[in-house]
Write a protein that holds these residues in place. Structure first.
Motif, PDB file in Angstrom:
ATOM      1  N   ARG A 116     -27.851  26.126  15.281  1.00 41.91           N
ATOM      2  CA  ARG A 116     -26.885  26.857  14.355  1.00 41.91           C
ATOM      3  C   ARG A 116     -25.413  25.998  13.673  1.00 41.91           C
ATOM      4  NH1 ARG A 116     -24.735  32.348  15.209  1.00 41.91           N
ATOM      5  NH2 ARG A 116     -22.938  31.109  14.483  1.00 41.91           N
ATOM      6  N   VAL A 117     -25.732  25.297  12.521  1.00 39.71           N
ATOM      7  CA  VAL A 117     -24.791  23.925  11.904  1.00 39.71           C
ATOM      8  C   VAL A 117     -23.348  24.605  11.030  1.00 39.71           C
ATOM      9  CG1 VAL A 117     -25.940  24.000   9.815  1.00 39.71           C
ATOM     10  CG2 VAL A 117     -25.202  22.640  10.673  1.00 39.71           C
ATOM     11  N   GLU A 118     -22.480  23.609  10.969  1.00 40.01           N
ATOM     12  CA  GLU A 118     -21.488  23.960   9.935  1.00 40.01           C
ATOM     13  C   GLU A 118     -21.614  24.383   8.867  1.00 40.01           C
ATOM     14  OE1 GLU A 118     -18.958  25.278  10.772  1.00 40.01           O
ATOM     15  OE2 GLU A 118     -17.856  23.746  12.552  1.00 40.01           O
ATOM     16  N   GLY A 119     -21.162  24.729   7.439  1.00 39.72           N
ATOM     17  CA  GLY A 119     -21.005  24.892   6.039  1.00 39.72           C
ATOM     18  C   GLY A 119     -20.610  23.520   5.657  1.00 39.72           C
ATOM     19  N   ILE A 120     -19.129  24.194   4.820  1.00 37.65           N
ATOM     20  CA  ILE A 120     -17.541  23.100   5.250  1.00 37.65           C
ATOM     21  C   ILE A 120     -16.451  24.064   5.585  1.00 37.65           C
ATOM     22  CG2 ILE A 120     -15.957  21.912   3.483  1.00 37.65           C
ATOM     23  CD1 ILE A 120     -18.553  21.883   1.269  1.00 37.65           C
ATOM     24  N   PRO A 121     -15.716  23.274   6.597  1.00 35.70           N
ATOM     25  CA  PRO A 121     -15.269  23.885   7.483  1.00 35.70           C
ATOM     26  C   PRO A 121     -13.362  24.012   6.476  1.00 35.70           C
ATOM     27  CG  PRO A 121     -15.797  22.438   9.122  1.00 35.70           C
ATOM     28  CD  PRO A 121     -16.907  22.277   7.494  1.00 35.70           C
ATOM     29  N   VAL A 122     -12.945  25.067   6.773  1.00 36.75           N
ATOM     30  CA  VAL A 122     -11.768  25.562   6.040  1.00 36.75           C
ATOM     31  C   VAL A 122     -10.621  24.878   6.663  1.00 36.75           C
ATOM     32  CG1 VAL A 122     -10.058  27.335   5.299  1.00 36.75           C
ATOM     33  CG2 VAL A 122     -12.868  27.578   4.392  1.00 36.75           C
TER      34      VAL A 122
ATOM     35  N   GLY B   8      -2.280  16.681   3.690  1.00 36.24           N
ATOM     36  CA  GLY B   8      -1.614  16.094   3.716  1.00 36.24           C
ATOM     37  C   GLY B   8      -2.089  14.548   4.899  1.00 36.24           C
ATOM     38  N   ARG B   9      -3.292  15.411   5.606  1.00 33.33           N
ATOM     39  CA  ARG B   9      -3.240  14.540   7.298  1.00 33.33           C
ATOM     40  C   ARG B   9      -5.494  13.562   6.939  1.00 33.33           C
ATOM     41  NH1 ARG B   9       1.342  16.677   7.023  1.00 33.33           N
ATOM     42  NH2 ARG B   9       1.921  16.323   8.633  1.00 33.33           N
ATOM     43  N   ALA B  10      -4.942  12.892   7.462  1.00 30.97           N
ATOM     44  CA  ALA B  10      -6.615  12.106   8.453  1.00 30.97           C
ATOM     45  C   ALA B  10      -7.387  12.822   8.817  1.00 30.97           C
ATOM     46  CB  ALA B  10      -6.411  10.859   8.316  1.00 30.97           C
ATOM     47  N   VAL B  11      -8.577  12.752   7.993  1.00 29.71           N
ATOM     48  CA  VAL B  11      -9.783  13.558   8.681  1.00 29.71           C
ATOM     49  C   VAL B  11     -11.184  13.137   9.021  1.00 29.71           C
ATOM     50  CG1 VAL B  11      -9.008  15.847   7.517  1.00 29.71           C
ATOM     51  CG2 VAL B  11     -10.252  14.534   6.074  1.00 29.71           C
ATOM     52  N   ILE B  12     -11.578  13.075   9.939  1.00 31.25           N
ATOM     53  CA  ILE B  12     -12.104  12.537  10.566  1.00 31.25           C
ATOM     54  C   ILE B  12     -13.753  13.419  11.046  1.00 31.25           C
ATOM     55  CG2 ILE B  12     -13.723  11.245  13.183  1.00 31.25           C
ATOM     56  CD1 ILE B  12     -11.057   9.901  12.786  1.00 31.25           C
ATOM     57  N   ALA B  13     -15.025  13.313  10.023  1.00 31.72           N
ATOM     58  CA  ALA B  13     -15.278  14.097   9.952  1.00 31.72           C
ATOM     59  C   ALA B  13     -17.133  14.058  10.511  1.00 31.72           C
ATOM     60  CB  ALA B  13     -15.727  15.529   8.757  1.00 31.72           C
ATOM     61  N   SER B  14     -17.747  15.322  10.305  1.00 25.13           N
ATOM     62  CA  SER B  14     -19.392  15.533  10.966  1.00 25.13           C
ATOM     63  C   SER B  14     -19.985  15.049   9.330  1.00 25.13           C
ATOM     64  CB  SER B  14     -20.366  15.168  11.831  1.00 25.13           C
ATOM     65  OG  SER B  14     -19.499  15.110  13.119  1.00 25.13           O
ATOM     66  N   ALA B  15     -21.186  14.141   8.890  1.00 29.86           N
ATOM     67  CA  ALA B  15     -21.743  14.229   7.846  1.00 29.86           C
ATOM     68  C   ALA B  15     -23.088  15.285   7.927  1.00 29.86           C
ATOM     69  CB  ALA B  15     -22.520  12.232   8.193  1.00 29.86           C
ATOM     70  N   LEU B  16     -22.319  16.453   8.202  1.00 26.71           N
ATOM     71  CA  LEU B  16     -23.679  17.327   7.661  1.00 26.71           C
ATOM     72  C   LEU B  16     -23.275  18.017   6.779  1.00 26.71           C
ATOM     73  CD1 LEU B  16     -23.423  18.552  11.761  1.00 26.71           C
ATOM     74  CD2 LEU B  16     -25.113  17.211  10.727  1.00 26.71           C
ATOM     75  N   SER B  17     -24.604  18.769   6.776  1.00 25.96           N
ATOM     76  CA  SER B  17     -24.346  19.683   5.406  1.00 25.96           C
ATOM     77  C   SER B  17     -23.384  20.009   4.964  1.00 25.96           C
ATOM     78  CB  SER B  17     -23.935  21.296   5.955  1.00 25.96           C
ATOM     79  OG  SER B  17     -23.640  22.705   5.215  1.00 25.96           O
ATOM     80  N   GLY B  18     -22.630  20.732   4.033  1.00 23.14           N
ATOM     81  CA  GLY B  18     -22.284  20.567   3.190  1.00 23.14           C
ATOM     82  C   GLY B  18     -20.525  19.826   2.826  1.00 23.14           C
ATOM     83  N   ILE B  19     -20.252  19.084   4.271  1.00 23.79           N
ATOM     84  CA  ILE B  19     -19.287  18.658   4.669  1.00 23.79           C
ATOM     85  C   ILE B  19     -18.825  16.634   4.072  1.00 23.79           C
ATOM     86  CG2 ILE B  19     -18.042  16.938   6.319  1.00 23.79           C
ATOM     87  CD1 ILE B  19     -18.563  18.459   8.207  1.00 23.79           C
ATOM     88  N   PRO B  20     -19.844  15.884   3.063  1.00 22.33           N
ATOM     89  CA  PRO B  20     -19.502  15.384   2.775  1.00 22.33           C
ATOM     90  C   PRO B  20     -19.245  15.064   1.264  1.00 22.33           C
ATOM     91  CG  PRO B  20     -21.975  14.045   4.408  1.00 22.33           C
ATOM     92  CD  PRO B  20     -21.118  16.526   4.818  1.00 22.33           C
ATOM     93  N   GLU B  21     -19.747  16.047   0.517  1.00 23.67           N
ATOM     94  CA  GLU B  21     -19.319  16.555  -0.585  1.00 23.67           C
ATOM     95  C   GLU B  21     -17.648  16.448  -0.628  1.00 23.67           C
ATOM     96  OE1 GLU B  21     -21.014  20.799  -1.522  1.00 23.67           O
ATOM     97  OE2 GLU B  21     -22.502  19.644  -1.127  1.00 23.67           O
TER      98      GLU B  21
END
Length: 433
Positions: free
Chosen positions: A335-341, A350-363
């Motif tokens: 199981r893995v993320e798509g692009i979390p809402v 307008g908040r900074a975000v840190i996220a894993s480079a998985l699935s569609g997140i880098p889009e």
């Protein structure tokens, strides 16, 4: 649980000519489910456009969960059917009597598609009676289109209802629903009017499946309400002796694929002189274990576990935060993320975000442009990103502003729900079964 009592309609509802008004049925696995805000917001938008949206949930009503306030005006159009009750079994029997050959072919098709995955096949067998009854309901109610919100069991139910009711159907490909199992995925896609993907990553994945009708794929992203993109930017973190410092937020289920344990490890690695506070919003199987981990790491009162919150309460948490962390990993189950809402929501605020480079997140999160990308499971990488944000707030604020602009351009729910509704209402003619 069947239909719920009628309440007031949503505000700002558009005027629509009767000829353009459509009855749209959306199928989900569970309701209410506090993490599936995107599905409910779509229905609200369909209603505002002037359509008549309905929501069918496969599993019994979740009395322990919360209904978001924004969705309460549509609760009278939420319903389900029992797995083995008379309201499911009698319609199924009637349909077998009405069209035995077609029903036998449908049953054989389902068995053939799932014989290699018996556990999943048994789940399809369990939902089969209510899905057949749902198809008869669609035919009787004049439903114009059925949409499965996920490519797994919601799409299975939508497919069966479509076959029985002669109603066109479609489904959305999010993440786990296409990555973990592809049982009957191609069959459903070939029968669907279209397949909505929330990311280009998913489109590439699906396009590589043998026999998949790539011409029916539509990239229609999830999104957030426009009001969430008008939140003022936060003030710089207060690193004074009495200040809270960097305010760090996590929102989501407390399950393996979310990787929250790596966020806690990252917090434990932050320099002792750095001031910070963190809130963990959400519930799940790992809640107790994660709280124990926080205590064992000596994080103490600086990490607050808030449990599940409504959409309105989550919005307030975003306004409190400087940065949202989405430390996703690939779970042992695949199981893995798509692009979390929630990423869209935080960036919209307008908040900074840190996220894993998985699935569609880098889009959505482009490293150094609209946020910070980290390697999945790398706590040190998360800790370094948090220190960068706290140490150079002007740069962090500029990146957060760029992220907010990206949301305003491509990830507004009003625009994306309109595109999805347009796909469902084009050529709405049904083929009588």
């Amino acid at each position: 649980m069947n239909t719920i009592g009628v309440v007031t309609q949503t505000a700002e509802r558009a005027e629509m000519a009767p000829a353009d008004r459509r009855k749209l049925l959306v199928v989900v696995s569970e309701f209410p489910k506090i993490t599936e805000t995107f599905a409910y917001r779509n229905l609200v938008e369909y209603d505002r456009m002037g359509h008549e949206p309905w929501l069918f949930h496969i599993k019994p009503y979740r009395h322990h969960d919360k209904v978001h306030a924004f969705f309460e005006p549509l609760m009278h159009r939420v319903f389900s059917l029992p797995y083995l009750g008379a309201s499911s079994l009698l319609p199924m029997l009637a349909e077998w009597i009405r069209a035995p050959r077609r029903m036998a072919c449908l049953a054989a098709r389902l068995i053939r598609a799932h014989w290699r995955e018996p556990k999943r096949g048994l789940a399809v067998a369990a939902l089969y009676p209510k899905a057949v009854a749902l198809g008869r309901w669609c035919r009787a109610q004049g439903i114009d289109h059925v949409h499965g919100e996920f490519a797994g069991h919601p799409a299975n139910a939508a497919f069966i209802a479509s076959q029985v009711g002669g109603v066109p159907f479609s489904f959305t490909a999010h993440a786990n629903d296409i990555f973990v199992s592809q049982a009957m995925l191609v069959d459903k896609a070939q029968a669907a009017r279209f397949i909505r993907s929330i990311s280009a990553y998913n489109i590439r994945f699906l396009s590589e499946l043998e026999g998949f009708p790539t011409e029916r794929l539509k990239l229609i992203r999830c999104g957030v309400v426009a009001e969430q993109t008008r939140t003022p930017a936060p003030e710089a973190p207060d690193q004074s002796p009495d200040g809270e410092g960097l305010r760090i937020l996590y929102v989501g289920s407390l399950i393996e694929k979310k990787g929250v344990r790596h966020l806690l490890e990252a917090l434990a690695q932050l320099p002792t002189k750095m001031r910070w506070r963190a809130r963990i919003v959400g519930g799940g199987d790992l809640a107790a274990a994660l709280q124990a981990q926080a205590e064992a790491l000596g994080l103490g009162a600086r990490v607050q576990f808030n449990g599940p919150l409504t959409a309105e309460e989550v919005a307030e948490a975003h306004r409190w935060a400087h940065v949202l962390v989405v430390p996703s990993i690939i779970a042992t189950s695949g199981r893995v993320e798509g692009i979390p809402v929630v990423l869209m929501e935080a960036m919209g605020h307008g908040r900074a975000v840190i996220a894993s480079a998985l699935s569609g997140i880098p889009e959505l999160v482009e490293d150094g442009q609209t946020g910070w990308l980290t390697e999945a499971g790398d706590a040190s990488h998360i800790a370094n990103a948090l220190q960068e944000i706290a140490g150079d707030w002007p740069r962090a604020a500029a990146i957060a502003a760029a992220g907010q602009a990206r949301i305003q351009t491509d990830y507004l729910i009003s625009e994306n729900a309109r595109a999805l509704a347009a796909a469902m209402t084009t050529d709405p003619q049904r083929t009588p079964p």
